[in-house]
Design a protein around this motif. Structure first.
Motif, PDB file in Angstrom:
ATOM      1  N   MET A 129       6.366  -4.573  -0.434  1.00  0.00           N
ATOM      2  CA  MET A 129       6.057  -3.181  -0.728  1.00  0.00           C
ATOM      3  C   MET A 129       6.096  -2.336   0.546  1.00  0.00           C
ATOM      4  O   MET A 129       6.597  -1.192   0.535  1.00  0.00           O
ATOM      5  N   ALA A 130       5.563  -2.870   1.651  1.00  0.00           N
ATOM      6  CA  ALA A 130       5.608  -2.142   2.918  1.00  0.00           C
ATOM      7  C   ALA A 130       7.061  -1.883   3.327  1.00  0.00           C
ATOM      8  O   ALA A 130       7.406  -0.797   3.815  1.00  0.00           O
ATOM      9  N   ALA A 131       7.925  -2.885   3.102  1.00  0.00           N
ATOM     10  CA  ALA A 131       9.350  -2.710   3.418  1.00  0.00           C
ATOM     11  C   ALA A 131       9.983  -1.668   2.507  1.00  0.00           C
ATOM     12  O   ALA A 131      10.821  -0.861   2.941  1.00  0.00           O
ATOM     13  N   ARG A 132       9.605  -1.674   1.180  1.00  0.00           N
ATOM     14  CA  ARG A 132      10.136  -0.670   0.252  1.00  0.00           C
ATOM     15  C   ARG A 132       9.731   0.742   0.668  1.00  0.00           C
ATOM     16  O   ARG A 132      10.515   1.689   0.576  1.00  0.00           O
ATOM     17  N   LEU A 133       8.472   0.862   1.127  1.00  0.00           N
ATOM     18  CA  LEU A 133       7.990   2.179   1.550  1.00  0.00           C
ATOM     19  C   LEU A 133       8.792   2.676   2.745  1.00  0.00           C
ATOM     20  O   LEU A 133       9.160   3.861   2.814  1.00  0.00           O
ATOM     21  N   GLU A 134       9.065   1.785   3.696  1.00  0.00           N
ATOM     22  CA  GLU A 134       9.849   2.209   4.864  1.00  0.00           C
ATOM     23  C   GLU A 134      11.242   2.643   4.423  1.00  0.00           C
ATOM     24  O   GLU A 134      11.757   3.658   4.897  1.00  0.00           O
ATOM     25  N   ALA A 135      11.829   1.874   3.485  1.00  0.00           N
ATOM     26  CA  ALA A 135      13.174   2.217   3.028  1.00  0.00           C
ATOM     27  C   ALA A 135      13.186   3.576   2.317  1.00  0.00           C
ATOM     28  O   ALA A 135      14.162   4.330   2.402  1.00  0.00           O
ATOM     29  N   ALA A 136      12.079   3.892   1.621  1.00  0.00           N
ATOM     30  CA  ALA A 136      12.010   5.161   0.885  1.00  0.00           C
ATOM     31  C   ALA A 136      11.808   6.353   1.796  1.00  0.00           C
ATOM     32  O   ALA A 136      11.916   7.508   1.344  1.00  0.00           O
ATOM     33  N   THR A 137      11.508   6.122   3.080  1.00  0.00           N
ATOM     34  CA  THR A 137      11.341   7.254   4.005  1.00  0.00           C
ATOM     35  C   THR A 137      12.619   8.086   4.087  1.00  0.00           C
ATOM     36  O   THR A 137      12.568   9.298   4.320  1.00  0.00           O
ATOM     37  N   HIS A 138      13.767   7.450   3.904  1.00  0.00           N
ATOM     38  CA  HIS A 138      15.040   8.190   3.931  1.00  0.00           C
ATOM     39  C   HIS A 138      15.126   9.147   2.739  1.00  0.00           C
ATOM     40  O   HIS A 138      15.590  10.276   2.852  1.00  0.00           O
ATOM     41  N   GLN A 139      14.688   8.658   1.568  1.00  0.00           N
ATOM     42  CA  GLN A 139      14.740   9.490   0.371  1.00  0.00           C
ATOM     43  C   GLN A 139      13.802  10.668   0.458  1.00  0.00           C
ATOM     44  O   GLN A 139      14.145  11.778   0.044  1.00  0.00           O
ATOM     45  N   PHE A 140      12.611  10.441   1.071  1.00  0.00           N
ATOM     46  CA  PHE A 140      11.608  11.503   1.135  1.00  0.00           C
ATOM     47  C   PHE A 140      11.705  12.332   2.421  1.00  0.00           C
ATOM     48  O   PHE A 140      10.965  13.304   2.577  1.00  0.00           O
ATOM     49  N   GLY A 141      12.579  11.952   3.311  1.00  0.00           N
ATOM     50  CA  GLY A 141      12.797  12.745   4.511  1.00  0.00           C
ATOM     51  C   GLY A 141      11.580  12.813   5.427  1.00  0.00           C
ATOM     52  O   GLY A 141      11.356  13.832   6.089  1.00  0.00           O
ATOM     53  N   THR A 142      10.804  11.733   5.481  1.00  0.00           N
ATOM     54  CA  THR A 142       9.623  11.680   6.353  1.00  0.00           C
ATOM     55  C   THR A 142       9.612  10.332   7.059  1.00  0.00           C
ATOM     56  O   THR A 142      10.025   9.315   6.471  1.00  0.00           O
ATOM     57  N   PRO A 143       9.207  10.263   8.312  1.00  0.00           N
ATOM     58  CA  PRO A 143       9.248   8.987   9.041  1.00  0.00           C
ATOM     59  C   PRO A 143       8.133   8.017   8.642  1.00  0.00           C
ATOM     60  O   PRO A 143       8.132   6.875   9.096  1.00  0.00           O
ATOM     61  N   LEU A 144       7.186   8.435   7.806  1.00  0.00           N
ATOM     62  CA  LEU A 144       6.062   7.555   7.463  1.00  0.00           C
ATOM     63  C   LEU A 144       5.692   7.724   5.999  1.00  0.00           C
ATOM     64  O   LEU A 144       5.478   8.848   5.525  1.00  0.00           O
ATOM     65  N   LEU A 145       5.609   6.588   5.304  1.00  0.00           N
ATOM     66  CA  LEU A 145       5.103   6.565   3.938  1.00  0.00           C
ATOM     67  C   LEU A 145       3.975   5.548   3.855  1.00  0.00           C
ATOM     68  O   LEU A 145       4.118   4.413   4.360  1.00  0.00           O
ATOM     69  N   VAL A 146       2.870   5.953   3.232  1.00  0.00           N
ATOM     70  CA  VAL A 146       1.747   5.038   3.031  1.00  0.00           C
ATOM     71  C   VAL A 146       1.440   5.009   1.543  1.00  0.00           C
ATOM     72  O   VAL A 146       1.623   5.998   0.825  1.00  0.00           O
ATOM     73  N   SER A 147       0.963   3.863   1.083  1.00  0.00           N
ATOM     74  CA  SER A 147       0.710   3.686  -0.348  1.00  0.00           C
ATOM     75  C   SER A 147      -0.645   4.246  -0.746  1.00  0.00           C
ATOM     76  O   SER A 147      -1.550   4.408   0.087  1.00  0.00           O
ATOM     77  N   GLY A 148      -0.798   4.503  -2.054  1.00  0.00           N
ATOM     78  CA  GLY A 148      -2.066   4.980  -2.583  1.00  0.00           C
ATOM     79  C   GLY A 148      -3.195   4.010  -2.336  1.00  0.00           C
ATOM     80  O   GLY A 148      -4.294   4.416  -1.917  1.00  0.00           O
ATOM     81  N   PRO A 149      -3.026   2.662  -2.584  1.00  0.00           N
ATOM     82  CA  PRO A 149      -4.105   1.719  -2.298  1.00  0.00           C
ATOM     83  C   PRO A 149      -4.552   1.768  -0.836  1.00  0.00           C
ATOM     84  O   PRO A 149      -5.733   1.615  -0.529  1.00  0.00           O
ATOM     85  N   PHE A 150      -3.587   1.966   0.062  1.00  0.00           N
ATOM     86  CA  PHE A 150      -3.928   2.078   1.485  1.00  0.00           C
ATOM     87  C   PHE A 150      -4.793   3.320   1.721  1.00  0.00           C
ATOM     88  O   PHE A 150      -5.824   3.256   2.400  1.00  0.00           O
ATOM     89  N   VAL A 151      -4.385   4.460   1.159  1.00  0.00           N
ATOM     90  CA  VAL A 151      -5.130   5.711   1.347  1.00  0.00           C
ATOM     91  C   VAL A 151      -6.523   5.606   0.730  1.00  0.00           C
ATOM     92  O   VAL A 151      -7.500   6.128   1.270  1.00  0.00           O
ATOM     93  N   ASN A 152      -6.635   4.886  -0.383  1.00  0.00           N
ATOM     94  CA  ASN A 152      -7.936   4.744  -1.040  1.00  0.00           C
ATOM     95  C   ASN A 152      -8.943   3.982  -0.178  1.00  0.00           C
ATOM     96  O   ASN A 152     -10.152   4.128  -0.346  1.00  0.00           O
ATOM     97  N   GLU A 153      -8.439   3.149   0.739  1.00  0.00           N
ATOM     98  CA  GLU A 153      -9.327   2.379   1.622  1.00  0.00           C
ATOM     99  C   GLU A 153      -9.651   3.128   2.906  1.00  0.00           C
ATOM    100  O   GLU A 153     -10.444   2.650   3.724  1.00  0.00           O
ATOM    101  N   MET A 154      -9.040   4.294   3.117  1.00  0.00           N
ATOM    102  CA  MET A 154      -9.276   5.057   4.336  1.00  0.00           C
ATOM    103  C   MET A 154     -10.586   5.835   4.240  1.00  0.00           C
ATOM    104  O   MET A 154     -11.123   6.062   3.159  1.00  0.00           O
ATOM    105  N   SER A 155     -11.068   6.247   5.402  1.00  0.00           N
ATOM    106  CA  SER A 155     -12.241   7.116   5.444  1.00  0.00           C
ATOM    107  C   SER A 155     -11.847   8.511   4.955  1.00  0.00           C
ATOM    108  O   SER A 155     -10.660   8.878   4.956  1.00  0.00           O
ATOM    109  N   ARG A 156     -12.841   9.287   4.565  1.00  0.00           N
ATOM    110  CA  ARG A 156     -12.558  10.641   4.074  1.00  0.00           C
ATOM    111  C   ARG A 156     -11.879  11.479   5.156  1.00  0.00           C
ATOM    112  O   ARG A 156     -10.954  12.250   4.879  1.00  0.00           O
ATOM    113  N   ALA A 157     -12.345  11.316   6.411  1.00  0.00           N
ATOM    114  CA  ALA A 157     -11.761  12.108   7.504  1.00  0.00           C
ATOM    115  C   ALA A 157     -10.300  11.742   7.728  1.00  0.00           C
ATOM    116  O   ALA A 157      -9.442  12.608   7.942  1.00  0.00           O
ATOM    117  N   ALA A 158      -9.998  10.438   7.695  1.00  0.00           N
ATOM    118  CA  ALA A 158      -8.617  10.013   7.906  1.00  0.00           C
ATOM    119  C   ALA A 158      -7.729  10.448   6.743  1.00  0.00           C
ATOM    120  O   ALA A 158      -6.563  10.829   6.931  1.00  0.00           O
TER     121      ALA A 158
END
Length: 832
Positions: free
Chosen positions: A674-703
């Protein structure tokens, strides 16, 4: 010009046309002559003949003087003196050659010993004897005193001679060692089974540890033995300090004279009582005073033939008031110890003229007080015992210390290192403490090599291979790398270098340096923010932030939609004891919670992006590659290093993949993919970084506030819609770099200050843009694409180059600007 001396290429061949008439300059000839002379002298020093000669002279130095005295007459002395003189000068020549050609000998221990042993031969040469001996006569009394002193000097000279022979023996041992090696070389010059001659083997450099240990041992043995030989004979003979402690000839014989004065010497009656009284008094006084070569002794009981003890006591007290005298034979262990009150072994027991009354009492004897002498002897014995204990203690301590420093301590440190590696395969292994003064020794080299091998294991296996290292280092038996895998939970980061194939074609041999330069940026930042690099595959980097063994409580599996998400209170309760010890970029480890590890993973990737930007800039580490001619021509001068990153969290199987021939310690899981798929999708979304929803859900509110959601998709193999997020960096400047740099206080890396980081990386970020985009993405998910398109168009009006906006615009355009009838708030990600 041909070099007439091919073995010496320096300063031998004169320059072309040098000197007048093509002759070489004089200083060149002089240099050649000096070098040839040095080579000759060095060859002489190493030659078998010279060493045999020195051994013969050393044997002579040991036994020559004794042979002279034992088997030859005085007429032959001059021959021995001449040989001794020649030997001494040969020793001096050898010392000079050793001093010149052997740097380790110069001013060293054996140099000083050779000076001592060579100097000891001066008395054998008779060079100073004539100057020291006075042939002149003297008065009779002076002759007697000189004779007495000569006797003492002779005894001291005999002891010194024994010490000198020991010192010479040391020289003999050293030369015999050299001769033995030479003899082995001459005995067998043939090639051994290994294809190397014995001479070559003998010329090989011996073990530095063994050489040093042997040298230190020999030195200490020599010093201790010499000290014992020089000191103990003096303590064995305390007379050298205090004079004779045994009975002198005067003390033993004078009692016979006094006895005979009352018997055989007085047959005519010429010896008067007054004369006899004076003789008794003189005897007592001389015994008390001594004669200069012995200690005085007190007479405590004097029994003379025919005379009462009371009378002789009275005579003695007239000249020696207060002198302690007994009227009866001293009882053993009474007033005096048995050893303190003694009389000579022989005393007069017969008379020619027996005394009237009791003929059997015809004897004379005296008891002497030897308590002072016995006390001195006991004190000397005490000192001797202390010195023996001290010498033995010094020997044991010094020998043990040498062995510990050179052998035992390095072995113990190596064992400690192996145990440390078994306990914690990722621990820092380098240790400098204890290596001082042992640089260059084989044990230190072995220890350093083991440290390097262990570090290579860590670098090669990484975090994923920690268990492999631990299981093999912690137990004996055969190597077992194919251990079962185990389930863990971690954040997985996947990064890929853009334009890799074309770059590789242009850089060719420089490609490894190029990749390693980028890898340093990636790996340094992953490690600094508590992660670990796992694998490099060409252009791709797999990074891991391991959270715990097993599955993190409350973490949803994207393949299982039936698992309900836990509430925050329940999550916190289940995770309160979960944490990872890490020191990051600091020196002191501290415990990090799962949430801090997730935040650190995000910040670590952001720092990688900023460092890559600086590396691409002027004076950056990638500038030399940007100036590569082939890359400049291929990209028309626009080449720079770009990378895409994907971050995801989930379970994985950690273990060894491969066979006994080659293994990789890595992670197997759909979450890694999945991490590899996210990196590959950076070309489609035109951004150098993609993070998954489960990853964001584990982050602090500030982050989480630094990120923005850009889509919701499903991927192959997943039943749960996946939110896609990104994190923007508005300014790649020094403020941004400073905000992302780890904070280390007193060796400890402090927790992330996300507010400071957010201000540093998004100080120029348009908050209105973000607000409108968030409204647009909400309308997009709900299916109100008209409102969504309105918001996205506004965002493109603010920043037309935003990749996620352009991507969403393209998605809606493909559907005619209207959400499909079966729209459920997410779409299928049709390509990686």
């Amino acid at each position: 010009m041909v070099n007439p001396h091919p073995d010496n290429e320096e300063a031998i061949v004169p320059p072309e046309g040098g000197g007048e008439g093509g002759e070489a300059p004089k200083n060149v000839h002089k240099s050649v002559k000096a070098e040839l002379k040095e080579a000759f002298l060095d060859k002489v020093l190493k030659s078998k003949e010279f060493n045999i000669l020195m051994v013969i002279l050393t044997v002579y130095a040991l036994f020559g003087d004794d042979i002279r005295l034992a088997f030859y007459e005085v007429d032959d002395d001059q021959i021995f003196y001449t040989i001794s003189t020649i030997a001494m000068f040969m020793f001096i020549i050898e010392m000079m050659l050793q001093f010149y050609f052997r740097e380790e000998y110069r001013w060293g221990f054996y140099f000083l010993l050779d000076i001592l042993s060579t100097s000891s031969m001066i008395p054998d040469t008779n060079l100073l004897t004539d100057a020291l001996i006075d042939d002149g006569g003297g008065a009779g009394g002076e002759d007697a005193a000189s004779t007495m002193k000569a006797g003492k000097t002779s005894r001291a000279g005999a002891k010194a001679g024994r010490v000198v022979k020991i010192v010479r023996l040391i020289r003999f041992v050293r030369i015999f060692k050299i001769l033995k090696m030479r003899k082995q070389v001459e005995d067998d010059k043939e090639t051994t089974d290994e294809g190397k001659s014995l001479e070559a083997k003998l010329e090989e450099e011996p073990s530095k540890v063994g050489k040093k240990l042997t040298e230190l041992t020999v030195r200490r043995v020599i010093v201790i033995v010499l000290a014992m030989i020089m000191i103990f004979p003096i303590l064995d003979d305390p007379n050298a300090f205090f004079g004779e402690t045994e009975f002198t000839s005067y003390e033993k014989l004078k009692i016979f004279d006094l006895h005979n004065m009352t018997d055989s010497l007085n047959k005519t009656g010429n010896i008067t009582d007054e004369f006899f009284k004076e003789q008794v008094q003189t005897y007592a006084k001389k015994c008390k005073e001594g004669d200069g070569s012995d200690q005085g002794k007190d007479i405590i009981y004097l029994k003379l033939n025919r005379w009462p003890v009371e009378t002789t006591n009275a005579w003695i007290k007239e000249v020696m008031p207060g002198h302690p005298l007994l009227v009866e034979v001293p009882e053993p262990d009474g007033k005096y110890r048995r050893s303190d009150a003694r009389m000579p072994a022989e005393f007069p027991k017969t008379c020619e003229m027996p005394p009237p009354g009791d003929p059997e009492e015809c004897y004379s004897y005296a008891y002497y007080d030897l308590s002072v002498q016995n006390k001195l002897a006991s004190a000397v014995s005490l000192v001797k015992t202390i010195l023996i204990v001290l010498c033995l203690s010094i020997a044991v301590i010094s020998f043990s210390r040498d062995a510990e420093t050179l052998v035992i301590d390095p072995i113990e440190r190596m064992i400690k290192l192996v145990k440390k590696l078994a306990d914690n395969p990722l621990a820092s292994l380098y240790q400098d403490q204890g290596k001082e003064g042992t640089e260059g020794f084989e044990t230190t080299l072995l220890e350093t090599t083991l440290e390097k091998i262990s570090s290579l294991l860590q670098v090669g296996f990484g975090v994923a291979g920690a268990q492999i290292i631990q299981s093999n280092m912690g137990t004996g038996g055969d190597l077992d790398v194919m251990i079962p895998g185990k389930k863990i939970t971690a954040v997985f980061g996947f990064g890929i270098m853009e334009e890799f194939t074309n770059t590789c074609s242009c850089l060719e041999e420089e490609m490894c340096t190029y990749i390693n330069t980028i890898a340093k940026i990636i790996h340094d930042n992953a490690t600094a923010y508590h992660g670990a690099p796992n694998k490099n595959i060409g252009s791709a980097f797999l990074l891991v932030w391991k959270i715990c063994d097993g599955v993190l409580p409350g973490l949803r599996d994207l393949r299982d939609a039936s698992v309900e998400e836990l509430k925050e209170e329940k999550k916190s309760e289940l995770r309160k004891n979960i944490g990872v010890m890490s020191k990051g970029a600091g020196d002191i480890a501290r415990k990090l919670s799962p949430q801090e590890l997730v935040d650190s993973a995000l910040v670590g990737v952001l720092k990688m992006r900023v460092d890559l930007s600086f590396a691409n800039g002027e004076g950056g580490t990638l500038e030399e590659f940007k100036k590569n001619k082939k890359l400049v021509d291929y990209y028309n001068g626009t080449f720079q290093v770009d990378m895409g990153f994907g971050l995801h969290i989930g379970w994985a199987i950690e273990g060894a993949i491969g066979s006994n021939y080659k293994i990789d310690a890595s992670y197997l899981s759909p979450n890694v993919n999945m991490a590899a798929r996210l990196e590959a999708a950076t070309h489609q979304f035109g951004t150098p970084l993609l993070v998954s929803g489960p990853f964001v859900n584990e982050m602090s509110r500030a982050a989480k506030s630094m990120c923005r959601k850009i889509d919701v998709v499903t991927v192959k193999g997943s039943q749960i819609p996946l939110e896609l997020w990104t994190c923007d960096i508005s300014n790649f400047d020094t403020d941004c770099l400073a905000a992302l740099t780890p904070r280390i206080v007193e060796g400890e890396q402090k927790a992330l200050d996300v507010d400071v980081i957010k201000k540093g990386i998004q100080k120029e970020f348009d908050l209105e843009f973000k607000r409108i985009f968030e409204e647009g993405i909400d309308f997009y998910i709900k299916g109100d694409w008209e409102q969504a398109r309105n918001r996205i168009d506004k965002c493109l009006g603010i920043y037309g180059g935003d990749g996620p906006c352009n991507c969403l615009s393209r998605v809606m355009d493909r559907e005619g600007g209207k959400a499909p009838d079966d729209w459920r708030g997410f779409r299928e990600l049709t390509s990686k």
